[in-house]
Design an enzyme around this catalytic site. Sequence first.
Site, PDB file in Angstrom:
ATOM      1  N   ALA A 136      -2.309  13.656 -68.045  1.00 33.33           N
ATOM      2  CA  ALA A 136      -1.751  13.604 -69.412  1.00 33.33           C
ATOM      3  C   ALA A 136      -0.751  12.472 -69.495  1.00 33.33           C
ATOM      4  CB  ALA A 136      -1.097  14.924 -69.777  1.00 33.33           C
ATOM      5  N   ALA A 186      -7.853   9.769 -65.583  1.00 31.93           N
ATOM      6  CA  ALA A 186      -6.803   8.827 -66.017  1.00 31.93           C
ATOM      7  C   ALA A 186      -5.504   9.195 -65.311  1.00 31.93           C
ATOM      8  CB  ALA A 186      -6.643   8.886 -67.535  1.00 31.93           C
ATOM      9  N   ARG A 228      -3.127   3.599 -62.441  1.00 28.23           N
ATOM     10  CA  ARG A 228      -3.855   2.401 -62.011  1.00 28.23           C
ATOM     11  C   ARG A 228      -3.194   1.852 -60.750  1.00 28.23           C
ATOM     12  NH1 ARG A 228      -7.263   0.177 -65.813  1.00 28.23           N
ATOM     13  NH2 ARG A 228      -6.826  -1.957 -65.158  1.00 28.23           N
ATOM     14  N   ASP A 245       0.528  -6.608 -63.740  1.00 25.70           N
ATOM     15  CA  ASP A 245       0.263  -5.303 -63.105  1.00 25.70           C
ATOM     16  C   ASP A 245       0.209  -5.381 -61.586  1.00 25.70           C
ATOM     17  OD1 ASP A 245       0.028  -4.220 -65.630  1.00 25.70           O
ATOM     18  OD2 ASP A 245      -1.999  -3.433 -65.350  1.00 25.70           O
ATOM     19  N   HIS A 269      15.209   0.155 -98.668  1.00 26.32           N
ATOM     20  CA  HIS A 269      14.842   1.497 -99.108  1.00 26.32           C
ATOM     21  C   HIS A 269      13.639   1.414-100.034  1.00 26.32           C
ATOM     22  CE1 HIS A 269      15.247   5.625-100.399  1.00 26.32           C
ATOM     23  NE2 HIS A 269      15.096   5.202-101.651  1.00 26.32           N
TER      24      HIS A 269
HETATM   25  P1  FAD Z   1      -5.297  -7.638 -66.186  1.00 24.78           P
HETATM   26  O1  FAD Z   1      -5.259  -7.451 -67.644  1.00 24.78           O
HETATM   27  O2  FAD Z   1      -5.942  -6.582 -65.362  1.00 24.78           O
HETATM   28  O3  FAD Z   1      -6.011  -9.045 -65.930  1.00 24.78           O
HETATM   29  C1  FAD Z   1      -6.267  -9.528 -64.668  1.00 24.78           C
HETATM   30  C2  FAD Z   1      -7.426 -10.513 -64.754  1.00 24.78           C
HETATM   31  O4  FAD Z   1      -7.550 -11.172 -63.517  1.00 24.78           O
HETATM   32  C3  FAD Z   1      -8.768  -9.828 -65.010  1.00 24.78           C
HETATM   33  O5  FAD Z   1      -9.508 -10.551 -65.950  1.00 24.78           O
HETATM   34  C4  FAD Z   1      -9.456  -9.859 -63.648  1.00 24.78           C
HETATM   35  O6  FAD Z   1     -10.875  -9.884 -63.742  1.00 24.78           O
HETATM   36  C5  FAD Z   1      -8.923 -11.186 -63.109  1.00 24.78           C
HETATM   37  N1  FAD Z   1      -8.927 -11.288 -61.652  1.00 24.78           N
HETATM   38  C6  FAD Z   1      -8.511 -10.395 -60.735  1.00 24.78           C
HETATM   39  N2  FAD Z   1      -8.610 -10.907 -59.498  1.00 24.78           N
HETATM   40  C7  FAD Z   1      -9.113 -12.148 -59.636  1.00 24.78           C
HETATM   41  C8  FAD Z   1      -9.449 -13.161 -58.716  1.00 24.78           C
HETATM   42  N3  FAD Z   1      -9.231 -13.033 -57.409  1.00 24.78           N
HETATM   43  N4  FAD Z   1      -9.961 -14.319 -59.200  1.00 24.78           N
HETATM   44  C9  FAD Z   1     -10.161 -14.503 -60.540  1.00 24.78           C
HETATM   45  N5  FAD Z   1      -9.851 -13.562 -61.437  1.00 24.78           N
HETATM   46  C10 FAD Z   1      -9.322 -12.405 -60.997  1.00 24.78           C
HETATM   47  N6  FAD Z   1      -0.551  -2.003 -72.103  1.00 24.78           N
HETATM   48  C11 FAD Z   1       0.240  -2.162 -73.173  1.00 24.78           C
HETATM   49  O7  FAD Z   1       1.270  -2.838 -73.075  1.00 24.78           O
HETATM   50  N7  FAD Z   1      -0.072  -1.611 -74.390  1.00 24.78           N
HETATM   51  C12 FAD Z   1      -1.185  -0.859 -74.557  1.00 24.78           C
HETATM   52  O8  FAD Z   1      -1.445  -0.377 -75.656  1.00 24.78           O
HETATM   53  C13 FAD Z   1      -2.045  -0.669 -73.445  1.00 24.78           C
HETATM   54  N8  FAD Z   1      -3.174   0.050 -73.578  1.00 24.78           N
HETATM   55  C14 FAD Z   1      -4.001   0.192 -72.493  1.00 24.78           C
HETATM   56  C15 FAD Z   1      -5.142   0.967 -72.642  1.00 24.78           C
HETATM   57  C16 FAD Z   1      -5.992   1.157 -71.568  1.00 24.78           C
HETATM   58  C17 FAD Z   1      -7.240   1.982 -71.740  1.00 24.78           C
HETATM   59  C18 FAD Z   1      -5.705   0.526 -70.322  1.00 24.78           C
HETATM   60  C19 FAD Z   1      -6.632   0.675 -69.160  1.00 24.78           C
HETATM   61  C20 FAD Z   1      -4.567  -0.239 -70.172  1.00 24.78           C
HETATM   62  C21 FAD Z   1      -3.696  -0.400 -71.253  1.00 24.78           C
HETATM   63  N9  FAD Z   1      -2.514  -1.128 -71.139  1.00 24.78           N
HETATM   64  C22 FAD Z   1      -1.682  -1.264 -72.213  1.00 24.78           C
HETATM   65  C23 FAD Z   1      -2.127  -1.767 -69.866  1.00 24.78           C
HETATM   66  C24 FAD Z   1      -2.485  -3.251 -69.909  1.00 24.78           C
HETATM   67  O9  FAD Z   1      -3.860  -3.385 -70.192  1.00 24.78           O
HETATM   68  C25 FAD Z   1      -2.140  -3.904 -68.587  1.00 24.78           C
HETATM   69  O10 FAD Z   1      -0.769  -3.682 -68.308  1.00 24.78           O
HETATM   70  C26 FAD Z   1      -2.398  -5.392 -68.635  1.00 24.78           C
HETATM   71  O11 FAD Z   1      -3.740  -5.670 -68.948  1.00 24.78           O
HETATM   72  C27 FAD Z   1      -2.029  -6.064 -67.312  1.00 24.78           C
HETATM   73  O12 FAD Z   1      -2.186  -7.432 -67.444  1.00 24.78           O
HETATM   74  P2  FAD Z   1      -2.475  -8.371 -66.189  1.00 24.78           P
HETATM   75  O13 FAD Z   1      -2.695  -9.733 -66.769  1.00 24.78           O
HETATM   76  O14 FAD Z   1      -1.457  -8.168 -65.164  1.00 24.78           O
HETATM   77  O15 FAD Z   1      -3.849  -7.829 -65.573  1.00 24.78           O
HETATM   78  P1  NAD Z   2      -0.030   7.221 -66.209  1.00 23.61           P
HETATM   79  O1  NAD Z   2       0.756   6.945 -65.000  1.00 23.61           O
HETATM   80  O2  NAD Z   2       0.547   6.953 -67.544  1.00 23.61           O
HETATM   81  O3  NAD Z   2      -0.448   8.760 -66.225  1.00 23.61           O
HETATM   82  C1  NAD Z   2      -1.157   9.364 -65.196  1.00 23.61           C
HETATM   83  C2  NAD Z   2      -0.921  10.858 -65.281  1.00 23.61           C
HETATM   84  O4  NAD Z   2      -1.829  11.489 -64.404  1.00 23.61           O
HETATM   85  C3  NAD Z   2       0.489  11.259 -64.864  1.00 23.61           C
HETATM   86  O5  NAD Z   2       1.041  12.121 -65.830  1.00 23.61           O
HETATM   87  C4  NAD Z   2       0.264  11.963 -63.538  1.00 23.61           C
HETATM   88  O6  NAD Z   2       1.189  12.998 -63.283  1.00 23.61           O
HETATM   89  C5  NAD Z   2      -1.134  12.515 -63.720  1.00 23.61           C
HETATM   90  N1  NAD Z   2      -1.854  12.752 -62.472  1.00 23.61           N
HETATM   91  C6  NAD Z   2      -1.860  11.982 -61.362  1.00 23.61           C
HETATM   92  N2  NAD Z   2      -2.688  12.524 -60.430  1.00 23.61           N
HETATM   93  C7  NAD Z   2      -3.221  13.628 -60.990  1.00 23.61           C
HETATM   94  C8  NAD Z   2      -4.140  14.621 -60.544  1.00 23.61           C
HETATM   95  N3  NAD Z   2      -4.687  14.542 -59.340  1.00 23.61           N
HETATM   96  N4  NAD Z   2      -4.452  15.621 -61.384  1.00 23.61           N
HETATM   97  C9  NAD Z   2      -3.906  15.709 -62.629  1.00 23.61           C
HETATM   98  N5  NAD Z   2      -3.012  14.797 -63.087  1.00 23.61           N
HETATM   99  C10 NAD Z   2      -2.681  13.784 -62.289  1.00 23.61           C
HETATM  100  O7  NAD Z   2      -1.415   6.455 -65.998  1.00 23.61           O
HETATM  101  P2  NAD Z   2      -2.621   6.189 -66.997  1.00 23.61           P
HETATM  102  O8  NAD Z   2      -2.515   7.059 -68.195  1.00 23.61           O
HETATM  103  O9  NAD Z   2      -3.831   6.236 -66.147  1.00 23.61           O
HETATM  104  O10 NAD Z   2      -2.355   4.708 -67.436  1.00 23.61           O
HETATM  105  C11 NAD Z   2      -2.329   3.638 -66.458  1.00 23.61           C
HETATM  106  C12 NAD Z   2      -1.400   2.559 -66.879  1.00 23.61           C
HETATM  107  O11 NAD Z   2      -1.875   1.899 -68.032  1.00 23.61           O
HETATM  108  C13 NAD Z   2      -0.038   3.096 -67.173  1.00 23.61           C
HETATM  109  O12 NAD Z   2       0.867   2.491 -66.287  1.00 23.61           O
HETATM  110  C14 NAD Z   2       0.267   2.684 -68.566  1.00 23.61           C
HETATM  111  O13 NAD Z   2       1.530   2.092 -68.677  1.00 23.61           O
HETATM  112  C15 NAD Z   2      -0.813   1.691 -68.925  1.00 23.61           C
HETATM  113  N6  NAD Z   2      -1.218   2.000 -70.307  1.00 23.61           N
HETATM  114  C16 NAD Z   2      -0.333   1.740 -71.303  1.00 23.61           C
HETATM  115  C17 NAD Z   2      -0.645   2.079 -72.598  1.00 23.61           C
HETATM  116  C18 NAD Z   2       0.348   1.819 -73.678  1.00 23.61           C
HETATM  117  O14 NAD Z   2       1.272   1.060 -73.456  1.00 23.61           O
HETATM  118  N7  NAD Z   2       0.196   2.399 -74.848  1.00 23.61           N
HETATM  119  C19 NAD Z   2      -1.855   2.670 -72.888  1.00 23.61           C
HETATM  120  C20 NAD Z   2      -2.720   2.937 -71.848  1.00 23.61           C
HETATM  121  C21 NAD Z   2      -2.388   2.584 -70.553  1.00 23.61           C
END
Ligand code: FAD
Ligand code: NAD
Length: 476
Positions: free
Chosen positions: A190, A277, A280, A320, A452
């Site tokens: 969650a 979920a 990560r 990340d 407002h």
């Molecule tokens: P990434 O976005 O993972 O990009 C890394 C890139 O590097 C990728 O294209 C990968 O293919 C490439 N790469 C990796 N290794 C190599 C290599 N050796 N050579 C060449 N290319 C390579 N964050 C928010 O702030 N707001 C949100 O609303 C939000 N929603 C999310 C929803 C979901 C479902 C998920 C999964 C994540 C969400 N996040 C959100 C988190 C956000 O997506 C990540 O924090 C962000 O994408 C990280 O950016 P990054 O550039 O570090 O890595």
């Molecule tokens: P998260 O860390 O937000 O949540 C993972 C949850 O899974 C935690 O509450 C944890 O206690 C629970 N959990 C862990 N192991 C478990 C198990 N074995 N059984 C049941 N529950 C368990 O991670 P996420 O939701 O996977 O998101 C990954 C990352 O992506 C986060 O760091 C988040 O910041 C980023 N993200 C951000 C946004 C946004 O900014 N709106 C949206 C999506 C994702």
Amino acid sequence: MPDTTFDVIVIGAGPAGYPCAIRAAQNGLKVACIDEWKNRDGTHAYGGTCLNAGCIPSKALLESSELYHRAQTEFAAHGISVGQVAFDVATMQKRKAKIVKASTQGVASLFKAAGVTAIQGHGRLLAGNKVEVTAFDGKKSEIVAKHVVLASGSVPMELRSVPFDGKDVVDSWGALDFGAVPKRLGVIGAGVIGLELGSVWRRLGAEVVVLEAMEQFLWMADQQVAKEALKHFKKQGLDIRLGAKVGGMERGKDGITLKYEDASGAKAVSVDKVVVAIGRRPFTKELLGEGTGVELDERGFVKVDHECRTGAGNVWAIGDVVRGPMLAHKGKEEGVMVADLIAGLVSEVNYKVIPSVIYTAPEIAWVGQTEEDVKKTGRPYKVGTFPFMASGRARAMEATAGFCKVISATDDDEILGVHIVGPMAGELIAEAVLALEYSASTEDIQRTIHAHPTLSEALHEAALHADGRAIDMPNK
Ligand code: FAD
Ligand code: NAD
């Protein structure tokens, strides 16, 4: 003959890597950015997880599903009758794909406009700031730069007892791509993803069970906010089970049975699809060759200092793949900072002022310390809150759930944290981020004129309430 020598090579074109490459080019440096992202259809796209499988596609589906939900539940109150409201998942998915494509193509255009050499393929750092590039056809080449920035991002964590199968047990990318609404959806975790994607499919009619290992809901959020949000999520029909430790799964006639244990013993729940979920992990597969000097910490993150230096020559790491919250905007700020530092400019990231937003309904957003954090410091503090129920604009919008909360120091009036659960919380938090960035006092917000009727008046009133001077509701 293609260029092989650069000032800066960025590995990864996600929301950390691509802003870094663009800012470095803006600073007059010769830049290459290598990215290996592959979509399910085998095509390449820039933008990383955020644009292809994260922030953008999830918000597209959140918007569509929310509109459907509101049409069903709110239109009647406005005197609008639309008969039977229906939806088509295929159209929603097509719309999502179009938004993703526009965003990823936008990055390619930005690279072109900035003069960044964009390279598709895998990058591996070698000793001496060389980077081995493996193109998608397997061809290898080498490029070299004064500075290399690692921005390889993260991938979903797996749960050994409930392994991904890409069809019925999926990660967040899989859950964004469902072609039909699952009748019964199990979500493990969650956290932010569990709540956002659980909301999408719940609004579209799935029975959603969310199994969360922790006893506390949204442990990282202010607990007053978490409690309020939980109340609304439960009302929406999200079946959130806390303290539920998943131990395994079985496939049978009744779909997938998830086995878990909570305080009262062994339990099971049967579902049709499962989204895992649980967080990560940093992605560093085949990223580092021999003798680069770059170190990983015990959790697999690339070790960096507060300026994202790895300590190995001119190698930096951002986003990340390094410590700190896994958020797109955190990676972007690190990317821009590193590009500026490389160019000899002064820059820093204020890690204390990174906003968090959860795009549920109501939205949850915060910046700075929670009340629990502040209590631990022992510093005397005051709290002001203002419910959206008392906001004229929120009432006009039929969106009165939640409140704004301002926590400030009693000694010098400095704002320590702002927490919002309610309509457009993700937009409203920007004012609080600016306030904290400038070390504003509660009085600064109190004396700032808010238009407002706007939702932002709730933040104004919460700041006034901290000193017992709210106008639009009785004070404590
Ligand atoms: P990434 O976005 O993972 O990009 C890394 C890139 O590097 C990728 O294209 C990968 O293919 C490439 N790469 C990796 N290794 C190599 C290599 N050796 N050579 C060449 N290319 C390579 N964050 C928010 O702030 N707001 C949100 O609303 C939000 N929603 C999310 C929803 C979901 C479902 C998920 C999964 C994540 C969400 N996040 C959100 C988190 C956000 O997506 C990540 O924090 C962000 O994408 C990280 O950016 P990054 O550039 O570090 O890595
Ligand atoms: P998260 O860390 O937000 O949540 C993972 C949850 O899974 C935690 O509450 C944890 O206690 C629970 N959990 C862990 N192991 C478990 C198990 N074995 N059984 C049941 N529950 C368990 O991670 P996420 O939701 O996977 O998101 C990954 C990352 O992506 C986060 O760091 C988040 O910041 C980023 N993200 C951000 C946004 C946004 O900014 N709106 C949206 C999506 C994702």
